[in-house]
Design an enzyme around this catalytic site. Structure first.
Site, mmCIF file in Angstrom:
data_model
loop_
_atom_site.group_PDB
_atom_site.id
_atom_site.type_symbol
_atom_site.label_atom_id
_atom_site.label_comp_id
_atom_site.label_asym_id
_atom_site.label_seq_id
_atom_site.Cartn_x
_atom_site.Cartn_y
_atom_site.Cartn_z
ATOM 1 N N LYS A 68 0.822 -1.216 0.000
ATOM 2 C CA LYS A 68 0.000 0.000 0.000
ATOM 3 C C LYS A 68 0.856 1.267 0.000
ATOM 4 O O LYS A 68 0.613 2.183 -0.777
ATOM 5 C CB LYS A 68 -0.936 0.035 1.223
ATOM 6 C CG LYS A 68 -1.988 -1.061 1.239
ATOM 7 C CD LYS A 68 -3.023 -0.847 2.342
ATOM 8 C CE LYS A 68 -2.458 -0.916 3.754
ATOM 9 N NZ LYS A 68 -1.981 -2.268 4.137
ATOM 10 N N ARG B 12 -9.749 1.050 8.498
ATOM 11 C CA ARG B 12 -9.332 -0.307 8.828
ATOM 12 C C ARG B 12 -10.420 -1.085 9.536
ATOM 13 O O ARG B 12 -10.231 -2.260 9.856
ATOM 14 C CB ARG B 12 -8.107 -0.244 9.739
ATOM 15 C CG ARG B 12 -6.777 -0.485 9.014
ATOM 16 C CD ARG B 12 -5.710 -0.431 10.067
ATOM 17 N NE ARG B 12 -4.485 -1.089 9.736
ATOM 18 C CZ ARG B 12 -3.422 -0.460 9.236
ATOM 19 N NH1 ARG B 12 -3.474 0.801 8.922
ATOM 20 N NH2 ARG B 12 -2.302 -1.129 9.063
ATOM 21 N N ARG C 112 11.209 -6.081 5.083
ATOM 22 C CA ARG C 112 10.997 -4.635 4.886
ATOM 23 C C ARG C 112 11.935 -3.816 5.773
ATOM 24 O O ARG C 112 12.108 -4.102 6.949
ATOM 25 C CB ARG C 112 9.543 -4.301 5.230
ATOM 26 C CG ARG C 112 9.219 -2.830 5.161
ATOM 27 C CD ARG C 112 7.757 -2.595 4.908
ATOM 28 N NE ARG C 112 6.898 -2.946 6.034
ATOM 29 C CZ ARG C 112 5.573 -2.786 6.001
ATOM 30 N NH1 ARG C 112 4.977 -2.325 4.920
ATOM 31 N NH2 ARG C 112 4.846 -3.129 7.047
ATOM 32 N N ARG D 129 10.883 -1.650 11.283
ATOM 33 C CA ARG D 129 9.810 -1.172 12.163
ATOM 34 C C ARG D 129 9.622 -2.176 13.297
ATOM 35 O O ARG D 129 9.597 -3.376 13.055
ATOM 36 C CB ARG D 129 8.511 -1.095 11.361
ATOM 37 C CG ARG D 129 8.237 0.257 10.766
ATOM 38 C CD ARG D 129 7.095 0.210 9.805
ATOM 39 N NE ARG D 129 5.837 -0.308 10.368
ATOM 40 C CZ ARG D 129 4.677 -0.268 9.711
ATOM 41 N NH1 ARG D 129 4.608 0.244 8.511
ATOM 42 N NH2 ARG D 129 3.586 -0.766 10.255
ATOM 43 N N ARG E 138 -0.939 -8.664 13.747
ATOM 44 C CA ARG E 138 -1.437 -7.697 12.755
ATOM 45 C C ARG E 138 -2.221 -8.398 11.641
ATOM 46 O O ARG E 138 -3.226 -7.879 11.172
ATOM 47 C CB ARG E 138 -0.264 -6.905 12.160
ATOM 48 C CG ARG E 138 0.310 -5.906 13.146
ATOM 49 C CD ARG E 138 1.626 -5.325 12.665
ATOM 50 N NE ARG E 138 1.474 -4.516 11.471
ATOM 51 C CZ ARG E 138 2.452 -4.293 10.601
ATOM 52 N NH1 ARG E 138 3.635 -4.828 10.778
ATOM 53 N NH2 ARG E 138 2.233 -3.524 9.568
#
Ligand code: AMP
Length: 208
Positions: free
Chosen positions: A14, A89, A123, A152, A163
């Site tokens: 995204k 969300r 990531r 992160r 998540r």
């Protein structure tokens, strides 16, 4: 006028696609995750509240994020459209959004669950806002600003499972929500960044 929301699991791409869309269509890119993280970095009251949820992979309460987005969409740069990344969300957030903005396109970036886990694990972020994947970027430094990249906290394995569970339970129902409204557009997120963007551009160019 385009009012775009990006749907898709964490790691679907995204943020990457949002940057490309915002550039091509001159839309403000509004990422609730980025706004919350910058508040955490600055140590604001909102940041302190958000941190406890984000660290556990849970969603920040609806009323908190809805207020952030309502304020942001009231700014003059959103007069000609907007691009929301990571919001809504939950169905409750989507219902609130409908009260103060018109969503013309809900673009769902579809990826296999196994791919999502791989993407998140690899990531790496830069404080300038860039993000990379270790498979295509082996240097520990940012190409744009030279700063050292980091992972992160909520991309670490323990939090990712939570998540993904939260996504399946609370966010995935938005696909049906926007389908019912006739504004849902699914794109195949298992392709290269450029190929995914080409599909999104086709959707956005074809429907105003
Ligand atoms: P993201 O960068 O979009 O993956 O967001 C990181 C984290 O910020 C999420 O796991 C949530 O804890 C929080 N967050 C971001 N956007 C929202 C939202 N719309 N509603 C609730 N929590 C959010």
């Amino acid at each position: 006028m385009k009012g775009i929301v990006l749907l898709g699991a964490p790691g679907a791409g995204k943020g990457t696609q949002a940057k490309l869309i915002a550039g091509r269509y001159s839309l403000p890119h509004i990422s609730t995750g980025d706004i919350l993280r910058s508040n955490i970095k600055e140590g604001t009251q909102l940041g302190r509240l958000a941190k406890s949820y984000i660290d556990e992979g849970r969603l920040v309460p609806d009323e908190v994020v809805v207020a952030i987005v309502r304020d942001r969409l009231a700014k003059p740069d959103c007069e000609n459209g907007f691009l929301l990344d990571g919001f809504p969300r939950t169905t409750a957030q989507a219902e609130e959004l409908d009260k103060f903005a018109r969503v013309t396109h809900a673009v769902d970036i579809e990826v296999d669950p196994a791919e999502v886990v791989k993407r998140i694990a690899g990531r790496r972020m830069c404080r300038c806002g860039e993000s990379y994947h270790i498979s295509s970027h082996s240097s520990p430094y940012c190409d744009k600003c030279g700063a050292e990249l980091y992972q992160r906290d909520d991309d670490k394995e323990e939090t990712v499972a939570k998540r993904l569970e939260v996504y399946a339970e609370q966010t995935a129902p938005l696909i049906g929500y926007y389908r019912d409204k006739g504004v849902l557009f699914g794109v195949n997120g298992m392709k290269s960044v450029d190929e995914v963007f080409a599909q999104i551009a086709e959707v956005l160019d074809g429907n105003d």
